[in-house]
Design an enzyme around this catalytic site. Structure first.
Site, PDB file in Angstrom:
ATOM      1  N   ASP A  52     -26.192 -52.206 -94.917  1.00  0.00           N
ATOM      2  CA  ASP A  52     -25.982 -52.160 -93.466  1.00  0.00           C
ATOM      3  C   ASP A  52     -26.513 -50.830 -92.939  1.00  0.00           C
ATOM      4  OD1 ASP A  52     -23.847 -50.785 -94.813  1.00  0.00           O
ATOM      5  OD2 ASP A  52     -22.672 -50.794 -92.969  1.00  0.00           O
TER       6      ASP A  52
ATOM      7  N   GLU B  47     -20.710 -50.064 -95.188  1.00  0.00           N
ATOM      8  CA  GLU B  47     -20.540 -48.625 -95.413  1.00  0.00           C
ATOM      9  C   GLU B  47     -20.500 -47.862 -94.097  1.00  0.00           C
ATOM     10  OE1 GLU B  47     -20.938 -44.503 -96.123  1.00  0.00           O
ATOM     11  OE2 GLU B  47     -22.454 -45.640 -95.059  1.00  0.00           O
TER      12      GLU B  47
ATOM     13  N   ASP C 199     -26.952 -42.498-102.161  1.00  0.00           N
ATOM     14  CA  ASP C 199     -26.727 -42.585-100.715  1.00  0.00           C
ATOM     15  C   ASP C 199     -26.516 -41.193-100.126  1.00  0.00           C
ATOM     16  OD1 ASP C 199     -26.310 -43.750 -98.224  1.00  0.00           O
ATOM     17  OD2 ASP C 199     -24.191 -44.129 -98.563  1.00  0.00           O
TER      18      ASP C 199
ATOM     19  N   THR D  70      -3.381 -27.050 -57.959  1.00  0.00           N
ATOM     20  CA  THR D  70      -2.446 -26.046 -58.448  1.00  0.00           C
ATOM     21  C   THR D  70      -1.243 -26.682 -59.136  1.00  0.00           C
ATOM     22  OG1 THR D  70      -1.608 -26.039 -56.202  1.00  0.00           O
ATOM     23  CG2 THR D  70      -3.051 -24.220 -56.829  1.00  0.00           C
TER      24      THR D  70
ATOM     25  N   ARG E 257     -10.492 -30.326 -93.375  1.00  0.00           N
ATOM     26  CA  ARG E 257     -11.311 -30.799 -94.492  1.00  0.00           C
ATOM     27  C   ARG E 257     -10.635 -30.287 -95.759  1.00  0.00           C
ATOM     28  NH1 ARG E 257     -15.166 -34.808 -93.241  1.00  0.00           N
ATOM     29  NH2 ARG E 257     -15.499 -34.504 -91.018  1.00  0.00           N
TER      30      ARG E 257
HETATM   31 ZN    ZN Z   1     -25.445 -44.343 -96.299  1.00  0.00          ZN
END
Ligand code: ZN
Length: 462
Positions: free
Chosen positions: A92, A157, A184, A319, A332
């Site tokens: 894909d 994916e 990949d 305000t 991460r």
């Molecule tokens: Zn890929």
């Protein structure tokens, strides 16, 4: 005596152009997995690949259904005494917008200056065909592949491999293997064969600070009540100290210390920090004190605010003291941090930072665990050798600051280390307009794959 790999290499050289033509044909199928209006294109792509693999001497092929898009599968069973390699890829592709930014039609790939431009040429159809072509070279030149090979090419994916785990669990018996290779990812730089051995994980959450039922008049209330925008800003700012360390209690508890050898290996890479700064469109490299930029990106956890919103943001003044402020925060993660544990630590820390009189709500959105390959496993030396044979240069170990959740899934389900042998380039525009594949790399990639199978065949069955 000639090396039995020679006719295989000769075949790869002789069919260089045809391999490109076949990639072009496959890339004409717009298999955009996120395009709910055209799921038939993803299926057509899976069927196209399955039919192609069936012509390359596969002992069986199949379309493997999921609750979403199908995967293509093929296997070459040659000898139960030989090791089995499982190859993962995906067929894909990402959407193509913005279309006007493309210099040639995304689904009519064209060659310019040694590069093939089109959606999916490198991510990941080109990398899938690298393996298919290497397999074909063995089948045609030597009659069969030198090891048992299984190829699983999924169709989801680019939408997060949503059904991959289900599929792999269901097909666990079919997918058993001694080695797993995933193609990949990108190489460290042009001509530098690179094995990616580490990926960071992620923990993502929403944070909301609220203080009033509704926005209040800043004249009538200003200076007399909490301002959630300022409170949240202070809380977020307190999540790092002046050395760039994350202050969340327990945050580093499970972080593995970098060994001297790991640091030396990273330092030996030809990393040009100035070029990196320029290419990012930023102005400085900053971060945790005591670590280099690559160490920060690859081996240290980070905590970032991804978005921040509060109060009036329209044209002209209004305000008010906002009723609430919201932030998107993500971390991460590196081995052995766990996303849920980190989310709980951040939540507890934010609650502690909040002054009395405000309400803090934290909502965990999603997470993914980090991955670090066991590089002392013999397959990494084998892969290094194979890669270097094709490129004529030493292979380097690299890591990736981003997260590829399916790698963890594959490693967990198969119980084997994942060899991330990628053939992309760091600036190949994957996911962006004008995605390209370096055709020289494509050619050397096919040879690398052939050498990998050859090297694996020489090792004893584990
Ligand atoms: Zn890929």
């Amino acid at each position: 005596m000639t090396d039995p790999i020679e006719p295989v290499v000769t075949f790869i050289d002789a069919h260089r152009q045809r391999f490109v033509d076949e990639l072009v044909t496959w890339c004409k199928i717009p298999s955009i997995s996120s395009d709910a209006a055209h799921p038939e294109e993803v299926r057509r792509s899976a069927e196209h690949l399955r039919a192609h693999l069936a012509t390359l001497g596969a002992t069986s092929t199949a379309i493997l259904e999921t609750k979403g898009h199908p995967a293509a599968y093929a296997e070459w069973k040659v000898d139960p005494a030989l090791p089995t390699l499982l190859i993962y890829g995906h067929h894909d592709v990402q959407p193509i917008d913005p279309l006007p930014a493309w210099h040639s039609p995304p689904f009519d790939p064209q060659v310019r200056e040694g590069r093939l431009y089109g959606r999916g040429v490198v991510d990941d159809k080109g990398q899938v065909l690298i393996h298919a072509n290497a397999i074909e070279a063995f089948v045609r030149a030597r009659g069969r592949v030198p090891i048992n090979i299984k190829m699983l090419v999924e169709g989801e994916e680019e939408i997060g491999s949503v059904h991959l785990e289900d599929l792999m669990q269901r097909e666990a018996a079919r997918l058993t293997a001694d080695y797993v290779v995933v193609s990949d990812t990108a190489m460290f730089g042009r001509g530098i064969p690179s094995l990616c051995v580490g990926l960071r994980g992620i923990a993502y959450f929403d944070v909301e600070v609220s203080a009033h039922e509704m926005d209040l008049h800043s004249g009538s209330f200003g200076g007399g009540v909490h301002n959630p925008a300022l409170v949240l800003a202070r809380m977020l700012a307190a999540l790092h100290d002046e050395n760039g360390h994350v202050t969340v209690e327990g945050f580093y508890e499970k972080v593995r210390t970098l060994t001297d050898a790991e640091r030396a290996e990273i330092a030996s890479l030809p990393f040009d920090e100035r070029a990196w700064i320029a290419a990012s469109g930023t102005h400085a490299a900053v971060g945790e004190r005591g670590f280099t930029t690559l160490e920060r990106l690859w081996t240290r956890p980070s905590l970032e605010c991804n978005g921040l919103t509060a109060g009036w943001q329209g044209h002209g003044p209004k305000t008010v003291i906002p009723a609430f402020a919201r932030a998107k925060v993500s971390c991460r993660l590196v081995p052995d941090q766990d996303p849920k544990e980190i989310a709980a630590q951040v939540e507890a820390h934010l609650a502690k930072l909040a002054p009395a009189g405000v309400k803090v709500t934290t909502h965990y959105i999603h997470g993914g665990r980090p991955y670090l390959a066991p590089t002392d496993h013999p397959v990494f030396e084998i892969a290094k050798r194979a890669f270097s044979r094709a490129f004529g240069k030493p292979t380097v170990f690299i890591r990736e600051g981003g997260s590829i959740p399916f790698v963890r899934t594959i490693a967990d389900v198969t119980g084997k280390p994942c060899l991330l042998m990628g053939f992309g380039q760091p600036d190949e525009n994957a996911h962006a307009p004008n995605e390209w594949l370096d055709l020289e790399n494509f050619h050397l990639g096919i040879k690398s794959a052939a050498f990998l199978y050859d090297e694996l065949a020489r090792t004893t069955h584990t």
